[in-house]
Design a protein around this motif. Structure first.
Motif, mmCIF file in Angstrom:
data_model
loop_
_atom_site.group_PDB
_atom_site.id
_atom_site.type_symbol
_atom_site.label_atom_id
_atom_site.label_comp_id
_atom_site.label_asym_id
_atom_site.label_seq_id
_atom_site.Cartn_x
_atom_site.Cartn_y
_atom_site.Cartn_z
ATOM 1 N N TYR A 137 3.809 23.120 17.294
ATOM 2 C CA TYR A 137 4.607 23.750 16.249
ATOM 3 C C TYR A 137 3.721 24.170 15.097
ATOM 4 N N LYS A 138 4.116 25.258 14.448
ATOM 5 C CA LYS A 138 3.444 25.700 13.226
ATOM 6 C C LYS A 138 4.386 25.410 12.064
ATOM 7 N N LEU A 139 3.920 24.602 11.125
ATOM 8 C CA LEU A 139 4.713 24.227 9.958
ATOM 9 C C LEU A 139 4.714 25.347 8.927
ATOM 10 N N THR A 140 5.592 25.259 7.944
ATOM 11 C CA THR A 140 5.639 26.290 6.901
ATOM 12 C C THR A 140 4.326 26.380 6.133
ATOM 13 N N SER A 141 3.549 25.296 6.115
ATOM 14 C CA SER A 141 2.241 25.302 5.444
ATOM 15 C C SER A 141 1.191 26.067 6.244
ATOM 16 N N GLY A 142 1.506 26.361 7.506
ATOM 17 C CA GLY A 142 0.547 27.007 8.394
ATOM 18 C C GLY A 142 -0.198 26.022 9.273
ATOM 19 N N LYS A 143 -0.094 24.739 8.993
ATOM 20 C CA LYS A 143 -0.758 23.704 9.794
ATOM 21 C C LYS A 143 -0.047 23.562 11.138
ATOM 22 N N ILE A 144 -0.804 23.161 12.149
ATOM 23 C CA ILE A 144 -0.287 23.000 13.510
ATOM 24 C C ILE A 144 -0.073 21.515 13.812
ATOM 25 N N VAL A 145 1.059 21.225 14.442
ATOM 26 C CA VAL A 145 1.373 19.878 14.921
ATOM 27 C C VAL A 145 1.519 19.972 16.430
ATOM 28 N N GLU A 146 0.815 19.073 17.137
ATOM 29 C CA GLU A 146 0.891 19.023 18.595
ATOM 30 C C GLU A 146 1.173 17.590 19.018
ATOM 31 N N PHE A 147 2.019 17.426 20.036
ATOM 32 C CA PHE A 147 2.276 16.070 20.524
ATOM 33 C C PHE A 147 2.997 16.080 21.858
ATOM 34 N N GLU A 148 2.887 14.945 22.520
ATOM 35 C CA GLU A 148 3.660 14.635 23.718
ATOM 36 C C GLU A 148 4.743 13.666 23.286
ATOM 37 N N LEU A 149 5.818 13.605 24.058
ATOM 38 C CA LEU A 149 6.822 12.589 23.785
ATOM 39 C C LEU A 149 6.201 11.208 23.909
ATOM 40 N N ALA A 150 6.718 10.289 23.132
ATOM 41 C CA ALA A 150 6.277 8.900 23.213
ATOM 42 C C ALA A 150 6.739 8.318 24.555
ATOM 43 N N PRO A 151 6.128 7.224 24.992
ATOM 44 C CA PRO A 151 6.620 6.566 26.206
ATOM 45 C C PRO A 151 8.113 6.245 26.064
ATOM 46 N N VAL A 152 8.816 6.197 27.176
ATOM 47 C CA VAL A 152 10.268 6.017 27.146
ATOM 48 C C VAL A 152 10.682 4.763 26.388
ATOM 49 N N GLU A 153 9.920 3.679 26.488
ATOM 50 C CA GLU A 153 10.278 2.451 25.772
ATOM 51 C C GLU A 153 10.246 2.674 24.261
ATOM 52 N N THR A 154 9.276 3.441 23.807
ATOM 53 C CA THR A 154 9.138 3.727 22.376
ATOM 54 C C THR A 154 10.259 4.652 21.916
ATOM 55 N N GLY A 155 10.566 5.663 22.733
ATOM 56 C CA GLY A 155 11.673 6.564 22.415
ATOM 57 C C GLY A 155 13.007 5.835 22.413
ATOM 58 N N LEU A 156 13.188 4.928 23.362
ATOM 59 C CA LEU A 156 14.416 4.145 23.428
ATOM 60 C C LEU A 156 14.542 3.230 22.208
ATOM 61 N N ASN A 157 13.430 2.686 21.744
ATOM 62 C CA ASN A 157 13.442 1.882 20.524
ATOM 63 C C ASN A 157 13.891 2.729 19.329
ATOM 64 N N LEU A 158 13.410 3.961 19.247
ATOM 65 C CA LEU A 158 13.833 4.864 18.174
ATOM 66 C C LEU A 158 15.336 5.126 18.285
ATOM 67 N N PHE A 159 15.816 5.416 19.478
ATOM 68 C CA PHE A 159 17.244 5.650 19.699
ATOM 69 C C PHE A 159 18.072 4.462 19.219
ATOM 70 N N ARG A 160 17.693 3.269 19.645
ATOM 71 C CA ARG A 160 18.436 2.068 19.257
ATOM 72 C C ARG A 160 18.394 1.842 17.741
ATOM 73 N N THR A 161 17.256 2.120 17.150
ATOM 74 C CA THR A 161 17.118 1.942 15.704
ATOM 75 C C THR A 161 18.036 2.901 14.956
ATOM 76 N N VAL A 162 18.075 4.156 15.387
ATOM 77 C CA VAL A 162 18.952 5.138 14.744
ATOM 78 C C VAL A 162 20.414 4.733 14.920
ATOM 79 N N VAL A 163 20.779 4.294 16.118
ATOM 80 C CA VAL A 163 22.153 3.851 16.358
ATOM 81 C C VAL A 163 22.496 2.685 15.441
ATOM 82 N N ASN A 164 21.600 1.707 15.335
ATOM 83 C CA ASN A 164 21.847 0.560 14.451
ATOM 84 C C ASN A 164 22.003 0.978 12.993
ATOM 85 N N GLU A 165 21.188 1.911 12.552
ATOM 86 C CA GLU A 165 21.232 2.335 11.151
ATOM 87 C C GLU A 165 22.477 3.168 10.841
ATOM 88 N N THR A 166 23.094 3.773 11.847
ATOM 89 C CA THR A 166 24.270 4.612 11.602
ATOM 90 C C THR A 166 25.582 3.879 11.875
#
Length: 134
Positions: free
Chosen positions: A4-33
């Protein structure tokens, strides 16, 4: 590889996190909401702004202000490069770079959450496009 190119012009590149890490994020968001009255239904005439900051203002604020959510997203940043450098918070020490910290965190968070919410892909894509250079 997501790139992705940000509004600043800087580039961000990444792969998805491992599924366990993504699932932890999902659970955390669910808990916070919990108890915020989160509404995931999209009705005719809804705008993204109204969906997030109208119907779901309490949930959005709970997620944005949560140290737990930040830490869960930060765990997802192990595969992120910002301006061709491995992601660290120190990259954003300079005042000019700070404008990119929250968009990077939001991009990584949204992309890692999206697979758990396939019915909301359009919402996630719209939010992501708002973070990027137009």
């Amino acid at each position: 590889m997501r790139k992705y190119k940000l509004t600043s012009g800087k580039i961000v590149e990444f792969e998805l996190a491992p599924v366990e890490t993504g699932l932890n994020l999902f659970r955390t968001v669910v808990n916070e909401t919990k108890g915020t009255g989160l509404k995931l239904e999209i009705e005719e005439g809804d705008t993204i702004f109204n969906l997030i900051f109208g119907k779901n203002a309490d949930a959005a604020l709970a997620v944005m202000s949560s140290e737990n959510v930040f830490n869960a997203v930060y765990e997802c940043c192990s595969r992120v490069k910002y301006d061709n450098k491995p992601f660290t918070l120190e990259l954003f020490n300079e005042e000019k770079a700070r404008q990119d910290l929250l968009p990077v965190i939001q991009l990584v968070g949204l992309e890692n959450l999206a697979p758990f919410f396939p019915g909301l892909r359009l919402v996630f894509d719209t939010l992501i496009s708002d973070l990027l250079m137009k």
